[in-house]
Scaffold this active site. Structure first.
Site, PDB file in Angstrom:
ATOM      1  NE  ARG B 230      -4.301  -1.426  -0.254  1.00 35.85           N
ATOM      2  CZ  ARG B 230      -4.346  -2.367  -1.016  1.00 35.85           C
ATOM      3  NH1 ARG B 230      -3.492  -2.771  -1.615  1.00 35.85           N
ATOM      4  NH2 ARG B 230      -5.426  -3.029  -1.005  1.00 35.85           N
ATOM      5  CD  GLU B 259      -3.223   3.142  -5.609  1.00 34.62           C
ATOM      6  OE1 GLU B 259      -4.058   2.471  -6.062  1.00 34.62           O
ATOM      7  OE2 GLU B 259      -2.210   2.898  -4.906  1.00 34.62           O
ATOM      8  CG  HIS B 278      -3.120  -0.637  -7.128  1.00 33.29           C
ATOM      9  ND1 HIS B 278      -3.603  -0.150  -5.895  1.00 33.29           N
ATOM     10  CD2 HIS B 278      -3.413  -1.796  -6.951  1.00 33.29           C
ATOM     11  CE1 HIS B 278      -3.854  -1.060  -5.015  1.00 33.29           C
ATOM     12  NE2 HIS B 278      -3.594  -1.902  -5.585  1.00 33.29           N
TER      13      HIS B 278
END
Lengths: 319, 319
Positions: B230, B259, B278
């Site tokens: 993360r 994000e 991601h």
């Protein structure tokens, strides 16, 4: 015994090791940055470690040429050696680690869409998810089971492929990482069930054009090809056609029929083709250079002791 | 027992497996493409498999929420569950393969200069050799030894690193691929001898900012950082400073504090920073989606039989 070393990448640790070995073997050592810079007094050297192509062609005194590369195709032409008895050794064994890491990197870059993400990122774009493939459960065929093919197989095994098949001239290879090893005569049987074809073949009359247009068509739709051996092994035009038509999902070529790749080559614009400039196994990796020098030093001891040399090239086979 | 499945990526094989499992367990199954599209009659479902964030927050009837992700930080806020007794399970175990391949791909891309070659190739340029580094003989530290960290360790082992150290909260981890496992309290002892730091941590109060400016400075010059856990774990500004100053040789981030990464983030322009959006563990990899659905079906059998569920999230620890 005059020994010339041509290599402008050597670091202090290499020079120390070479000097120590020279002392142990009674060698009269001379370092040169290039072939043209070999001092007059060493042009009749008995041993040369480096790409001594001109020396081999002109010196009757050269008894052993040790090249730092694995491939020796450039020394297989008639007249390459003034002394027909000159022993040629290569440095097969030094490149497996670097080239394997290259193969795995480019395979994953293609299978995971990383080239696409990278292109977007360069333009400051946060891209959307793409289809992914994985080495896990993939059917991998390794064409050429020498040092590079075997080193790759050992690392690829950890990724849990569905099948890991080696293909080589003899069909004999002791590397346990392969599920099985087939002879080249069985290649066409293996291609239709190959998701990733890794090519690590030397350039010999038998390997030229081995991945022909017909054989590329035998690979399943969505397959990938990686070539780290020699460019002559592939029909480049047929490969480009297959990629542009979307039959193959991707190819990564580090070697080409003509290097550097000509500016007007269609390969620069071929879809899903990842080009690298013959750098998979460079001496710029310290480990590769270390191994290369260590292997020469081991062999120099063998030579001085009159023992058989390791890695002697079979001039008939061409590797 | 009403069971809602929210997932618009399911293929026929997944739907068949889910229907079979529903039959075996007596579940009344309902598929929805999104949370908003759950039919009225299933809004009081007992079980939800998917990112049912709104359902969890509003439904008193939800007894088990199974999320398809490994990370569950978005469900750790107070008030996230209307039913405080609702069990939360994650899909840790489905992502190890995909994320490991991502870690190895981006590590090798950085260490072998492949991003640079690729940029040159896009411009039709045959580049010159670059310095290379290798996983072989590298000292690798894996911060976070859950499914992802352990799966990575098993594959990384095949590359013959000099040292492969796991670091986790407890300092206890049974994965044999690590040379040793340290507690997080020993992190600062390990950083100065780490060539490649792989971060696969969940987002918890303890992990926020764990790779601080001070700790980045403890990594040796030329080290690499890969983060697939993360974004909150890293001081992004300090990382960018270190990269721009040339202390770190490279970093690959798949996760970020915000994000999508904002268009005005300095990270887009940071030197030697490889950004991916991601996607390391996407459900676009068929294997990941297969495992994800299989794991839910196994757990649904446990649930129906009154057996303990696998992968239950500890709401105190946050993972």
């Amino acid at each position: 015994m005059k020994v010339v070393v041509i290599n402008n990448l050597l670091k202090e640790n290499h020079i120390i090791l070479l000097r120590e070995t020279a002392e142990q073997t009674g060698a009269d050592l001379c370092f040169a940055a290039s072939e043209a810079e070999i001092p007059e007094a060493y042009r009749d050297a008995e041993v040369l470690y480096g790409f001594g192509v001109n020396t081999a062609r002109t010196s009757q005194n050269l008894k052993w040429l040790s090249v730092p590369s694995a491939g020796v195709d450039f020394l297989m032409k008639p007249g390459a050696f003034a002394n027909e008895e000159c022993i040629l050794t290569n440095s097969s064994g030094a490149y497996g680690v670097a080239i394997t890491e290259h193969i795995i990197a480019v395979s994953l870059m293609m299978m995971r869409g990383l080239t696409g993400f990278y292109q977007e990122t360069l333009n400051g774009k946060w891209g959307a998810p793409r289809p992914q493939k994985s080495l896990k459960n993939s059917r991998i065929t390794v064409l050429g089971t020498g040092d590079i093919g075997c080193c790759f197989a050992r690392r690829a095994r950890a990724f849990e492929p569905a099948e890991l098949i080696g293909v080589c001239r003899s069909g004999q290879c002791e590397e346990a990482a392969f599920d099985r090893v087939e002879a080249i005569s069985a290649l066409e049987k293996v291609l239709p069930t190959t998701d990733l074809l890794v090519m690590s073949l030397p350039d010999t009359p038998e390997t030229v054009g081995i991945l022909s247009r017909e054989r590329i068509a035998m690979l399943p739709e969505g397959a990938y090809v990686v070539n780290v051996g020699r460019g002559s092994a592939i029909d480049e035009d047929a490969l480009a056609d297959s990629l542009d038509a979307g039959h193959l999902a991707g190819a990564a070529l580090d070697v080409f029929r003509t290097e550097p790749l000509p500016a007007d080559s269609r390969l620069w614009g071929t879809k899903n083709l990842l080009i690298t400039p013959h750098v998979a196994g460079g001496l710029t990796l310290p480990y590769t250079l270390d191994r290369n020098v260590e292997m020469f030093c081991e062999n120099l001891k063998n030579y001085a002791a009159g023992e058989p040399l390791l890695r002697v090239v079979d001039r008939i086979k061409g590797y």
